[in-house]
Design an enzyme around this catalytic site. Structure first.
Site, PDB file in Angstrom:
ATOM      1  N   ASP A 143       3.955   0.756  -3.087  1.00  4.85           N
ATOM      2  CA  ASP A 143       3.000   0.542  -1.998  1.00  4.85           C
ATOM      3  C   ASP A 143       3.239  -0.803  -1.325  1.00  4.85           C
ATOM      4  O   ASP A 143       3.927  -1.675  -1.850  1.00  4.85           O
ATOM      5  CB  ASP A 143       1.560   0.628  -2.509  1.00  4.85           C
ATOM      6  CG  ASP A 143       1.250  -0.405  -3.594  1.00  4.85           C
ATOM      7  OD1 ASP A 143       2.106  -0.612  -4.470  1.00  4.85           O
ATOM      8  OD2 ASP A 143       0.159  -1.007  -3.569  1.00  4.85           O
ATOM      9  N   GLU A 202      -0.244  -1.250  -6.607  1.00  6.94           N
ATOM     10  CA  GLU A 202      -0.135  -2.612  -7.141  1.00  6.94           C
ATOM     11  C   GLU A 202      -0.897  -3.593  -6.274  1.00  6.94           C
ATOM     12  O   GLU A 202      -1.477  -4.569  -6.772  1.00  6.94           O
ATOM     13  CB  GLU A 202       1.342  -3.019  -7.225  1.00  6.94           C
ATOM     14  CG  GLU A 202       1.598  -4.357  -7.900  1.00  6.94           C
ATOM     15  CD  GLU A 202       1.575  -5.558  -6.964  1.00  6.94           C
ATOM     16  OE1 GLU A 202       1.611  -6.691  -7.455  1.00  6.94           O
ATOM     17  OE2 GLU A 202       1.522  -5.355  -5.727  1.00  6.94           O
TER      18      GLU A 202
END
Length: 378
Positions: free
Chosen positions: A78, A140
């Protein structure tokens, strides 16, 4: 079948949006980028397993070779959101200019998977006796959901792990944690002409602030790690808001603060210290003070300073290891095996407009990853 080039993979990663955010209007799934990674690594002969951790949020684990131990190369799939008005380039298109790759995720850190792919593609796998794992996690940038889930549920334990966050190819052996809370004080509003009609939340917050500043001094005196540039925990009073008018008694006041604990400070112990610091104020104002986490806390992390893995990676990189103050998924993967953070690009480019990775990192990164695969999987 012709395998895609390093540049093809890099372009594919950057062009596939996978933003995670605490703001629902920005938050996306990462399924599309995980599907691309799955196809690319399967084409290299990896066994690929994709896990849906939450709806629309996926982890990928690719495995090359069998046996116990081995090397885990990890990273998150991400990215953070972006401010279109501050970018000179399309964030979702890989742009090559001035010997740099520009794009969202070039440094932090989807681009790292292109380096793993290229190193694995070039590797002669004859004689491999331990597995290579590639882990791509979700979220994350928000909750560390993917790493938390993987460390709690994985059935295997590699010998070692490298997380490819941008460290300028300098091995990172430790970093502080991060705890962020809201202190919400609820008073009682009323007309300012008669203070007895209400309870002023700002005045209570004044007592809260004093208690937290005393705690900050205690943390500095009580904890010290000379391996860090800032050797003590930090406590920052970051945001405060209360009241709505000069002629009203403030009915509510909120403070956002964070603490960056050193490795070895337990999150439960830190929470007890924080709540203990406010115990007297809470007793004086029962039911009016609430502490709410802004996100799940992240512990500090440190790989044992004299561990052979550190020395081995320092030798491969030709650079001594260091500690940093930002956070990664290392505290969670360290639960499985000795873990270092090492990747191309500079952390200075992370979360910035016109994020980039300099071409100078390409060959050295592929070389270091190739040597790590050879050292720990053969």
């Amino acid at each position: 079948m012709q395998l895609p080039s390093f540049l093809d993979v890099y372009r594919g990663l950057i062009s596939t949006s996978s933003i995670s955010s605490s703001d629902p209007s920005w938050d996306q799934g990462n399924q599309a980028v995980i599907e691309k990674l799955s196809d690319w690594f399967a084409a290299l002969g990896f066994d690929v397993d994709v896990t849906e951790v939450e709806p629309g949020k996926y982890n990928l684990l690719a495995q090359k070779g069998q046996g116990e131990g081995g090397l885990l190369l990890a990273g998150h799939s991400d990215t953070v959101p972006f401010d279109q008005g501050r970018w000179s380039f399309d964030p979702h298109q890989l742009t090559e200019k001035d010997n740099k790759f520009y794009g969202l995720g070039t440094a932090d850190m989807k681009g790292f998977f292109a380096f793993i792919y290229e190193a694995a593609k070039r590797m002669d796998w004859k004689g491999q006796n331990k597995p290579l794992y590639v882990l791509a996690t979700c979220d994350e940038e928000t909750t560390m959901l993917g790493a938390r889930h993987f460390s709690a549920h994985t059935p295997f334990k590699p010998d070692y792990c490298i997380i490819g966050e941008p460290t300028s190819l300098v091995p990172v052996r430790g970093h502080k944690g991060h705890v962020a809370n809201v202190v919400r004080v609820t008073g009682k509003s009323g007309h300012s002409s008669d203070p007895s009609l209400g309870v002023n939340a700002i005045e209570i917050m004044h007592e809260v602030l004093f208690a937290l500043m005393q705690l900050r001094d205690t943390l500095i005196k009580q904890y010290h790690n000379p391996g860090f540039a800032i050797p003590s925990p930090t406590l920052n009073l970051g945001h405060i808001h209360g009241g709505d008018s000069a002629n009203r008694i403030c009915g509510c006041c909120e403070l956002h603060y964070d603490v960056r604990p050193l490795p070895g400070i337990s999150l439960d112990g830190l929470d007890n210290l924080l709540r203990g610091a406010l115990k007297e104020v809470e007793a004086k104002w029962p039911g009016r003070i609430e502490i709410v986490p802004l996100h799940e806390p992240i512990p500090g992390y440190e790989c044992q300073h004299d561990h052979p893995f550190i020395h081995g990676i320092e030798e491969l990189c030709g650079t001594p290891s260091q500690t940093v103050n930002y956070c990664t998924e290392a505290p969670f993967l360290q639960q499985l095996c000795p873990t270092l953070v090492l990747g191309p690009g500079s952390i200075d480019q992370a979360h910035q407009p016109d994020e980039f990775l300099a071409f100078d990192f390409i060959d050295p990164t592929i070389d270091v990853l190739s040597k790590a695969m050879r050292k720990y999987c053969f």
